[in-house]
Scaffold this active site. Structure first.
Site, PDB file in Angstrom:
ATOM      1  N   HIS A  96       0.839  -1.213   0.000  1.00 12.77           N
ATOM      2  CA  HIS A  96       0.000   0.000   0.000  1.00 12.77           C
ATOM      3  C   HIS A  96       0.869   1.257   0.000  1.00 12.77           C
ATOM      4  O   HIS A  96       1.858   1.355   0.718  1.00 12.77           O
ATOM      5  CB  HIS A  96      -1.014  -0.021   1.146  1.00 12.77           C
ATOM      6  CG  HIS A  96      -0.474   0.179   2.525  1.00 12.77           C
ATOM      7  ND1 HIS A  96      -0.315   1.428   3.094  1.00 12.77           N
ATOM      8  CD2 HIS A  96      -0.090  -0.699   3.480  1.00 12.77           C
ATOM      9  CE1 HIS A  96       0.132   1.315   4.329  1.00 12.77           C
ATOM     10  NE2 HIS A  96       0.283   0.021   4.580  1.00 12.77           N
TER      11      HIS A  96
ATOM     12  N   ASP B  52       4.442  -5.658   3.791  1.00 12.54           N
ATOM     13  CA  ASP B  52       4.096  -4.599   4.742  1.00 12.54           C
ATOM     14  C   ASP B  52       5.054  -4.643   5.925  1.00 12.54           C
ATOM     15  O   ASP B  52       5.893  -5.538   6.024  1.00 12.54           O
ATOM     16  CB  ASP B  52       2.646  -4.775   5.208  1.00 12.54           C
ATOM     17  CG  ASP B  52       1.958  -3.456   5.526  1.00 12.54           C
ATOM     18  OD1 ASP B  52       2.649  -2.509   5.965  1.00 12.54           O
ATOM     19  OD2 ASP B  52       0.727  -3.362   5.353  1.00 12.54           O
TER      20      ASP B  52
ATOM     21  N   GLU C 210      -5.266   1.743   2.324  1.00 11.19           N
ATOM     22  CA  GLU C 210      -5.100   0.610   3.245  1.00 11.19           C
ATOM     23  C   GLU C 210      -5.300   1.056   4.686  1.00 11.19           C
ATOM     24  O   GLU C 210      -5.879   0.333   5.501  1.00 11.19           O
ATOM     25  CB  GLU C 210      -3.710  -0.007   3.071  1.00 11.19           C
ATOM     26  CG  GLU C 210      -3.486  -1.335   3.805  1.00 11.19           C
ATOM     27  CD  GLU C 210      -2.937  -1.181   5.217  1.00 11.19           C
ATOM     28  OE1 GLU C 210      -2.789  -2.201   5.913  1.00 11.19           O
ATOM     29  OE2 GLU C 210      -2.667  -0.029   5.647  1.00 11.19           O
ATOM     30  N   GLU C 211      -4.807   2.249   5.005  1.00 13.70           N
ATOM     31  CA  GLU C 211      -4.841   2.727   6.385  1.00 13.70           C
ATOM     32  C   GLU C 211      -6.253   3.024   6.886  1.00 13.70           C
ATOM     33  O   GLU C 211      -6.459   3.204   8.082  1.00 13.70           O
ATOM     34  CB  GLU C 211      -3.971   3.987   6.527  1.00 13.70           C
ATOM     35  CG  GLU C 211      -2.491   3.771   6.251  1.00 13.70           C
ATOM     36  CD  GLU C 211      -1.784   2.938   7.313  1.00 13.70           C
ATOM     37  OE1 GLU C 211      -2.454   2.496   8.262  1.00 13.70           O
ATOM     38  OE2 GLU C 211      -0.568   2.741   7.194  1.00 13.70           O
TER      39      GLU C 211
ATOM     40  N   HIS D 126       3.483   3.954  12.899  1.00 21.22           N
ATOM     41  CA  HIS D 126       2.519   5.065  12.919  1.00 21.22           C
ATOM     42  C   HIS D 126       3.052   6.247  13.725  1.00 21.22           C
ATOM     43  O   HIS D 126       2.300   6.949  14.412  1.00 21.22           O
ATOM     44  CB  HIS D 126       1.141   4.611  13.430  1.00 21.22           C
ATOM     45  CG  HIS D 126       0.350   3.867  12.404  1.00 21.22           C
ATOM     46  ND1 HIS D 126      -1.001   3.679  12.483  1.00 21.22           N
ATOM     47  CD2 HIS D 126       0.727   3.274  11.249  1.00 21.22           C
ATOM     48  CE1 HIS D 126      -1.426   2.986  11.442  1.00 21.22           C
ATOM     49  NE2 HIS D 126      -0.381   2.730  10.673  1.00 21.22           N
TER      50      HIS D 126
ATOM     51  N   ASP E 229       5.735   2.698   6.725  1.00 26.69           N
ATOM     52  CA  ASP E 229       4.481   1.965   6.589  1.00 26.69           C
ATOM     53  C   ASP E 229       3.637   2.679   5.531  1.00 26.69           C
ATOM     54  O   ASP E 229       2.965   3.659   5.860  1.00 26.69           O
ATOM     55  CB  ASP E 229       3.776   1.930   7.950  1.00 26.69           C
ATOM     56  CG  ASP E 229       2.437   1.225   7.930  1.00 26.69           C
ATOM     57  OD1 ASP E 229       2.139   0.517   6.946  1.00 26.69           O
ATOM     58  OD2 ASP E 229       1.675   1.392   8.897  1.00 26.69           O
TER      59      ASP E 229
END
Length: 331
Positions: A60, A215, A192-193, A301, A162
């Protein structure tokens, strides 16, 4: 590899606003595939044609971000999250909006960090009042965090590892892939998130025989970290499970077999939370076999996600060898 990673991690692209990063990745991929197209969800689909089984590689390209919701009389922006953004990790971070305006996240006074939520946060864009701010930013404008790529010894640190690191792995695998009978779909997915949305659409359209998500995953090697087996510098992580997918045993075993045959360092991933595009691929139509190759990462994140170069290289090598393999018996 490092120049590629630096360029794509520093490119703007929160969920729903992946235009810049999609263009950047397409520029890299055009030399390695036979066809490039974009679907209605904005997924970038890069096809290396073949007569054998279809393999979908999903990485992603979106990142977590923010969206403006209100402008105060004094010209400060109230905002909400796009994806899994923690209020504590927002404190005094810098953001850039899709129109290029920059800002710093501040907070109203709170006596305990546990009480900090998005109602207390605001973005300072340097405006004198609401009228000036509205000339710079409108409600509903998307933003992303900013931070430069850096290195810590043999580790790499940046925002949006990410999953731009997964995108870098896919690009390098496409470059290294010399010959295969399989038909390969390198799909750089959107949103995706916010719920694996791009992967759901692309997997439904392509209906591959095997899906492979690339990922990041958590690590258990920092002080008092959650107890998990994944560690930086221990090789590519072959997923067993997370909250979105239970990888079929034959897929997991096949990935291990390829890794051992080619003397590639690997570790097993058992993640008690989170998910990847494989969860969406696995549940598409009547079901599609899917597995995951992960890169152990610290501080996911945040604006300083940290991972090991050696793990990235191991992931590139294993993905390339899998794509070169005969998977007819697997499917």
């Amino acid at each position: 590899m490092k120049n590629l990673i630096k360029e794509i991690v520093e490119t703007f692209g929160p969920s729903g606003r992946e235009d810049d990063i999609r263009e950047k990745i397409a520029g890299y991929m055009k030399a390695y595939v036979d066809e490039i197209k974009q679907d209605s969800m904005g997924n970038l689909i890069c096809i290396k044609k073949g007569k054998g089984p279809k393999i979908m590689v999903a990485a992603h390209m979106d990142e977590i971000g923010v969206i403006t919701t209100h402008i105060t009389k004094k010209g400060f922006l109230r905002f909400s999250s796009v994806g899994g953004v923690s209020p504590v990790r927002c404190l005094y971070q810098r953001v850039v909006f899709e129109n290029g305006v920059k800002g710093v996240i501040g907070t109203e006074p709170v006596d305990k960090l546990s009480k900090l939520d998005f109602d207390k946060l605001f973005i300072d864009i340097g405006a004198k009042d609401r009228e000036e701010a509205q000339k710079m930013i409108k409600e509903g404008t998307f933003g992303a965090f900013t931070n430069q790529y850096d290195e810590l010894n043999d580790l790499m640190v940046a925002k949006s590892m990410d999953d731009r690191i997964g995108c870098a792995v896919a690009i390098k695998a496409a470059e290294k892939l010399k010959k295969t009978d399989n038909e390969i779909y390198f799909v750089f997915t959107t949103q995706e998130e916010v719920g694996l949305r791009g992967a759901k659409v692309s997997a439904y359209n392509l209906e591959p025989d095997l899906g492979i998500a690339i990922d990041v995953t958590g690590s258990g090697d920092t002080p008092e970290a959650p107890k998990m087996p994944m560690k930086l510098r221990n090789g590519v992580a072959i997923k067993v499970k997370d909250s979105s997918v239970l990888v079929p045993k034959k897929v997991k075993d096949f990935f291990i077999q390829v890794a051992e045959k080619n003397h590639i360092d690997y570790q097993l991933e058992v993640l008690q939370y989170g998910g990847t595009d494989a969860g969406a691929i696995n549940l598409t139509k009547s079901g599609i076999m899917a597995g995951v190759l992960s890169i152990p990462t610290r501080y996911i994140h945040s604006v300083s996600e940290v991972l090991a170069e050696s793990d990235v290289k191991a992931t590139v090598t294993l993905l390339t060898k899998i794509l070169e393999s005969d998977i007819k018996n697997l499917i």
